[in-house]
Design a protein around this motif. Sequence first.
Motif, PDB file in Angstrom:
ATOM      1  N   TRP A 241       7.276   2.908  -2.334  1.00  0.00           N
ATOM      2  CA  TRP A 241       5.856   3.021  -2.695  1.00  0.00           C
ATOM      3  C   TRP A 241       5.562   4.337  -3.419  1.00  0.00           C
ATOM      4  O   TRP A 241       4.487   4.490  -4.010  1.00  0.00           O
ATOM      5  CB  TRP A 241       4.961   2.859  -1.464  1.00  0.00           C
ATOM      6  CG  TRP A 241       5.226   3.803  -0.326  1.00  0.00           C
ATOM      7  CD1 TRP A 241       6.034   3.573   0.752  1.00  0.00           C
ATOM      8  CD2 TRP A 241       4.691   5.119  -0.154  1.00  0.00           C
ATOM      9  NE1 TRP A 241       6.037   4.662   1.593  1.00  0.00           N
ATOM     10  CE2 TRP A 241       5.220   5.620   1.067  1.00  0.00           C
ATOM     11  CE3 TRP A 241       3.829   5.923  -0.895  1.00  0.00           C
ATOM     12  CZ2 TRP A 241       4.912   6.894   1.543  1.00  0.00           C
ATOM     13  CZ3 TRP A 241       3.513   7.187  -0.418  1.00  0.00           C
ATOM     14  CH2 TRP A 241       4.052   7.669   0.785  1.00  0.00           C
ATOM     15  N   MET A 242       6.498   5.278  -3.401  1.00  0.00           N
ATOM     16  CA  MET A 242       6.332   6.542  -4.131  1.00  0.00           C
ATOM     17  C   MET A 242       6.847   6.457  -5.567  1.00  0.00           C
ATOM     18  O   MET A 242       6.706   7.418  -6.328  1.00  0.00           O
ATOM     19  CB  MET A 242       7.103   7.671  -3.428  1.00  0.00           C
ATOM     20  CG  MET A 242       6.611   8.046  -2.064  1.00  0.00           C
ATOM     21  SD  MET A 242       7.527   9.508  -1.458  1.00  0.00           S
ATOM     22  CE  MET A 242       6.882   9.667   0.214  1.00  0.00           C
ATOM     23  N   LYS A 243       7.430   5.314  -5.971  1.00  0.00           N
ATOM     24  CA  LYS A 243       8.140   5.238  -7.247  1.00  0.00           C
ATOM     25  C   LYS A 243       7.367   4.446  -8.300  1.00  0.00           C
ATOM     26  O   LYS A 243       6.526   3.604  -7.976  1.00  0.00           O
ATOM     27  CB  LYS A 243       9.517   4.582  -7.021  1.00  0.00           C
ATOM     28  CG  LYS A 243      10.421   5.368  -6.094  1.00  0.00           C
ATOM     29  CD  LYS A 243      11.643   4.569  -5.662  1.00  0.00           C
ATOM     30  CE  LYS A 243      12.596   4.304  -6.794  1.00  0.00           C
ATOM     31  NZ  LYS A 243      13.810   3.587  -6.330  1.00  0.00           N
TER      32      LYS A 243
ATOM     33  N   TYR B 186       4.576  13.861  -5.154  1.00  0.00           N
ATOM     34  CA  TYR B 186       5.503  14.975  -4.984  1.00  0.00           C
ATOM     35  C   TYR B 186       5.263  15.671  -3.641  1.00  0.00           C
ATOM     36  O   TYR B 186       6.211  16.017  -2.923  1.00  0.00           O
ATOM     37  CB  TYR B 186       5.349  15.984  -6.125  1.00  0.00           C
ATOM     38  CG  TYR B 186       6.180  15.672  -7.355  1.00  0.00           C
ATOM     39  CD1 TYR B 186       6.531  14.360  -7.672  1.00  0.00           C
ATOM     40  CD2 TYR B 186       6.593  16.682  -8.210  1.00  0.00           C
ATOM     41  CE1 TYR B 186       7.272  14.085  -8.795  1.00  0.00           C
ATOM     42  CE2 TYR B 186       7.347  16.411  -9.346  1.00  0.00           C
ATOM     43  CZ  TYR B 186       7.678  15.108  -9.635  1.00  0.00           C
ATOM     44  OH  TYR B 186       8.424  14.821 -10.755  1.00  0.00           O
ATOM     45  N   GLY B 187       3.998  15.894  -3.292  1.00  0.00           N
ATOM     46  CA  GLY B 187       3.685  16.554  -2.029  1.00  0.00           C
ATOM     47  C   GLY B 187       4.097  15.725  -0.829  1.00  0.00           C
ATOM     48  O   GLY B 187       4.673  16.239   0.134  1.00  0.00           O
TER      49      GLY B 187
ATOM     50  N   GLY C  83       0.796  -1.202   0.000  1.00  0.00           N
ATOM     51  CA  GLY C  83       0.000   0.000   0.000  1.00  0.00           C
ATOM     52  C   GLY C  83       0.839   1.268   0.000  1.00  0.00           C
ATOM     53  O   GLY C  83       2.015   1.253  -0.382  1.00  0.00           O
ATOM     54  N   THR C  84       0.232   2.363   0.418  1.00  0.00           N
ATOM     55  CA  THR C  84       0.907   3.654   0.469  1.00  0.00           C
ATOM     56  C   THR C  84       0.753   4.259   1.861  1.00  0.00           C
ATOM     57  O   THR C  84      -0.023   3.770   2.682  1.00  0.00           O
ATOM     58  CB  THR C  84       0.320   4.622  -0.577  1.00  0.00           C
ATOM     59  OG1 THR C  84      -1.074   4.853  -0.280  1.00  0.00           O
ATOM     60  CG2 THR C  84       0.444   4.043  -1.982  1.00  0.00           C
TER      61      THR C  84
ATOM     62  N   SER D  92      11.444   6.178 -11.027  1.00  0.00           N
ATOM     63  CA  SER D  92      11.345   7.618 -10.833  1.00  0.00           C
ATOM     64  C   SER D  92      10.209   7.918  -9.867  1.00  0.00           C
ATOM     65  O   SER D  92       9.405   7.040  -9.532  1.00  0.00           O
ATOM     66  CB  SER D  92      11.112   8.327 -12.178  1.00  0.00           C
ATOM     67  OG  SER D  92       9.916   7.854 -12.787  1.00  0.00           O
ATOM     68  N   LEU D  93      10.164   9.163  -9.414  1.00  0.00           N
ATOM     69  CA  LEU D  93       9.168   9.577  -8.437  1.00  0.00           C
ATOM     70  C   LEU D  93       7.814   9.780  -9.116  1.00  0.00           C
ATOM     71  O   LEU D  93       7.700  10.543 -10.075  1.00  0.00           O
ATOM     72  CB  LEU D  93       9.623  10.865  -7.758  1.00  0.00           C
ATOM     73  CG  LEU D  93       8.745  11.418  -6.633  1.00  0.00           C
ATOM     74  CD1 LEU D  93       8.665  10.445  -5.474  1.00  0.00           C
ATOM     75  CD2 LEU D  93       9.295  12.769  -6.155  1.00  0.00           C
TER      76      LEU D  93
END
Length: 270
Positions: free
Chosen positions: A193-195, A214-215, A150-151, A208-209
Motif C-alpha cells: 500500500w506504500m508503493k 517516506y515517513g 486502504g492504507t 517504487s516507494l
Amino acid sequence: MLFTTAVIIAAAGCSKKDGPGKTPVTPGPPITPPPVDVKSDISMWLTRGDQTALLAKQNVALNSATGDNSNTSIMIDTTSTYQTIDGFGFCLTGGSATVINSLPADKKDELLKELFLTDGTHIGISYLRISIGASDLSAEDFTYDDISSGTDEKLDHFSIDKERTDLIPVLKSIIALNPQIKILACPWTAPTWMKINTLGNNGFTGGSLNTSYYGAYAKYFVKYIQAMKAEGITIDAVTPQNEPLNPNNNPAMVMQADEEASFVKNNLGP
C-alpha cells in the motif's frame, strides 16, 4: 650327483604348472599404501558442484616460500589501521530458516554448532543478513503490514508474527551459540500500500516507494527493530533496499540513488 638331484627336485616342486585337481593362483589387487599427509602452511577443504567432493579436506601442499620472484610485492604496515571488518557470514533466508527448523533436533543442533560456535574448532560465522519481510527465497510474499485495502500510516496492523514459526526460533538458537553475532536486515519491498507503479503479483513485484509514505516507511523500520529487540534479537544495521534497481525480483521495489539519499537523509536516518 646328490646335489644335482636335489636341485632338480626343488625346481620341480616350485613349478606353477596346472595339473588335474590343482586351482590356478589368481594374483590379488595391488596394495596401495595409505596417503602420506603432506606438510602445508594452509589447510584446504573442497566442495564440487557435481558433489564428487563435499567439504573434503585436501592433501595438498600450499606453502609459503622464501626468495624473490617476479610478482608484485604487497607490503602490509601493521602499525596503521584504516577500517575494521565486523565479520563474515551469509544471508539467512526465510527458506533456509524453514529447512533448518525442520531438521531433527539433534541434526539441527549439530548444524548450528558447526556453523556458529566460535571455539576454534567450528566455522564461527560472525555476521548474518536477514530480510525485513519476505525475500525471493521465502515460501510466500509478505511484509509486516499487509492489509486488504486502504492504507495504515499509523502502522496499527504491524506484526512480525510471520517470523515466529521459523526465522525467530532459528535466530534465537544462533544467538545462544554466538551472542556476539551481528545481524544486518534489509527489505525486499515496502508494504504494497506504500508503493506506486507496481508490476503485478498483488503489488509485490516492481514499483517504487510513494514519497507520501517516506515517513511511515521509516517508522516501519523502527517498529521492526524494536519488535526484534523484544524477542532478544538485536539488529546491528539496516540497508534501505535489496537490489534497488531490479524491478523483476519477487518481492521487489525500485529505489533510485536520489530516492535512497532522500529517504535516508530526511526520514530513515532521523
